[in-house]
Design a protein around this motif. Structure first.
Motif, PDB file in Angstrom:
ATOM      1  N   ASN A  65      22.741 -18.638 -28.879  1.00  0.00           N
ATOM      2  CA  ASN A  65      22.201 -19.087 -27.596  1.00  0.00           C
ATOM      3  C   ASN A  65      23.209 -18.899 -26.465  1.00  0.00           C
ATOM      4  N   ALA A  66      24.487 -19.186 -26.769  1.00  0.00           N
ATOM      5  CA  ALA A  66      25.513 -19.066 -25.734  1.00  0.00           C
ATOM      6  C   ALA A  66      25.709 -17.613 -25.311  1.00  0.00           C
ATOM      7  N   LEU A  67      25.766 -16.718 -26.297  1.00  0.00           N
ATOM      8  CA  LEU A  67      26.026 -15.314 -25.972  1.00  0.00           C
ATOM      9  C   LEU A  67      24.818 -14.626 -25.349  1.00  0.00           C
ATOM     10  N   LEU A 105      24.167 -29.410 -21.409  1.00  0.00           N
ATOM     11  CA  LEU A 105      23.858 -28.323 -22.335  1.00  0.00           C
ATOM     12  C   LEU A 105      24.183 -26.965 -21.728  1.00  0.00           C
ATOM     13  N   ASN A 106      23.758 -26.748 -20.491  1.00  0.00           N
ATOM     14  CA  ASN A 106      23.973 -25.447 -19.859  1.00  0.00           C
ATOM     15  C   ASN A 106      25.445 -25.210 -19.533  1.00  0.00           C
ATOM     16  N   SER A 107      26.148 -26.281 -19.186  1.00  0.00           N
ATOM     17  CA  SER A 107      27.585 -26.162 -18.947  1.00  0.00           C
ATOM     18  C   SER A 107      28.325 -25.827 -20.245  1.00  0.00           C
ATOM     19  N   ALA A 108      27.938 -26.503 -21.341  1.00  0.00           N
ATOM     20  CA  ALA A 108      28.564 -26.239 -22.645  1.00  0.00           C
ATOM     21  C   ALA A 108      28.268 -24.817 -23.105  1.00  0.00           C
ATOM     22  N   SER A 109      27.045 -24.364 -22.879  1.00  0.00           N
ATOM     23  CA  SER A 109      26.659 -23.019 -23.285  1.00  0.00           C
ATOM     24  C   SER A 109      27.437 -21.963 -22.502  1.00  0.00           C
ATOM     25  N   SER A 110      27.585 -22.186 -21.209  1.00  0.00           N
ATOM     26  CA  SER A 110      28.318 -21.245 -20.359  1.00  0.00           C
ATOM     27  C   SER A 110      29.797 -21.169 -20.759  1.00  0.00           C
TER      28      SER A 110
END
Length: 315
Positions: A65-67, A105-110
């Motif tokens: 998901n992150a990549l 969530l979006n900050s952690a993913s980025s």
């Protein structure tokens, strides 16, 4: 008389960890123990951006998901016990405010996307082969967030399923970072809530799957679980719950890891960092004394000397 069986560890000769390394850790709570040690010694490290993750599928989904730069939306969160949760993440990211959770969530993913691309070493600690599938979506989750058990199906990942997941994790990492060294380990924490026999089977599946992928030159295995089971096979090395390693055990495994993976120069720097860390928490009998003031000046000089070599170090 020898009263302990010692696991022979071969000193790594390439891609050693030093103070130029950038380290990312994913996985079970034991990765937190190692991550905390790295942070104490002021290595550049990031641990579990989505909180503790226990099984390989959860780690695979996180990295994928992150990549792929997935953006988490309201469809990815669920309300339970007056708090918003994401089934892909640990409750450490949960919040009573839905928008705050989505931002988390979006900050952690980025940050994960960036850190994986820049990492020199990625340490992945696997805890269990047991997973829970959310019946409503038919997806394996990272955390159940105390949602009633009836909403999940409990499954044991097969060796082949875990092997496939680990291969996908490696492929994802190497697609954006061909030079990263990936270190797998199995958590020494026993998951006895699954049952004694079930825990042994679970760990066996993880260990077998990891050994199935060690033909990849970028991948290594560190035997945390084996050290706990064989070198430290005594309940005096466990916390009061008789499940988690205690401080002595964590320090011992950390020492074995350091012996294997850290460069000699980094060990010298670690001693300097440790001296400063101990100096910071020192409590004098008389803080206004000339002796203590001189101690503080010397401590600042030590900090400055180290920060001149490694500007990213901050005490």
């Amino acid at each position: 008389m020898q009263l302990q069986t010692i696991i022979s560890l071969k000193k790594e000769t390439k891609n050693l960890i030093d103070y130029n390394a950038k380290i990312v850790l994913f996985g079970s709570c034991f990765s937190e123990n190692i991550g905390n040690k790295l942070a104490y010694y002021k290595f550049r490290s990031n641990q579990n951006p989505f909180g503790i993750l226990f099984h390989p599928k959860a780690i695979e989904h996180l990295i994928s998901n992150a990549l792929s730069k997935k953006e988490y939306t309201a469809a990815d969160v669920i309300l339970q016990n007056e708090r918003w949760h994401c089934l892909d993440a640990h409750s450490a990211l949960s919040s009573s405010d839905k928008n705050e959770l989505l931002n988390n969530l979006n900050s952690a993913s980025s940050s994960t996307n960036k850190n994986v691309k820049e990492a020199s070493h990625i340490i992945i600690t696997l805890g269990t082969s047991w997973v829970y599938r959310f019946i409503e979506t038919n997806k394996i989750v990272a955390n159940c967030h105390k949602i009633p058990q009836k909403n999940f199906l409990k499954e044991l990942l097969s060796v082949d399923e875990i092997t496939a997941s680990l291969k996908q994790i490696i492929s994802l990492i190497q697609s954006v970072n061909a030079t990263a060294t990936i270190i797998f380990t199995v958590s020494p924490v026993r998951h006895l809530k699954d049952g004694f026999i079930e825990n042994t089977q679970s760990k066996a599946h993880l260990i077998t799957a990891i050994h199935n992928i060690l033909n990849n030159k970028a991948v290594s295995y560190f035997p945390s679980y084996e050290i706990m089971m064989d070198e430290l096979r005594d309940y005096r090395f466990y916390a009061e719950d008789m499940v988690h390693p205690n401080k002595t055990a964590i320090n011992y495994i950390w020492e074995r890891f350091s012996e294997t993976w850290f460069s000699e120069d980094s060990k010298k720097t670690m001693l300097q960092v440790e001296a400063i860390q101990k100096g910071i928490v020192h409590r004098p009998f008389n803080k206004n004394s000339e002796q203590h003031q001189q101690f503080l000046k010397n401590l600042e000089l030590k900090k400055q000397k180290l920060q001149n070599l490694f500007p990213f170090i901050n005490f």
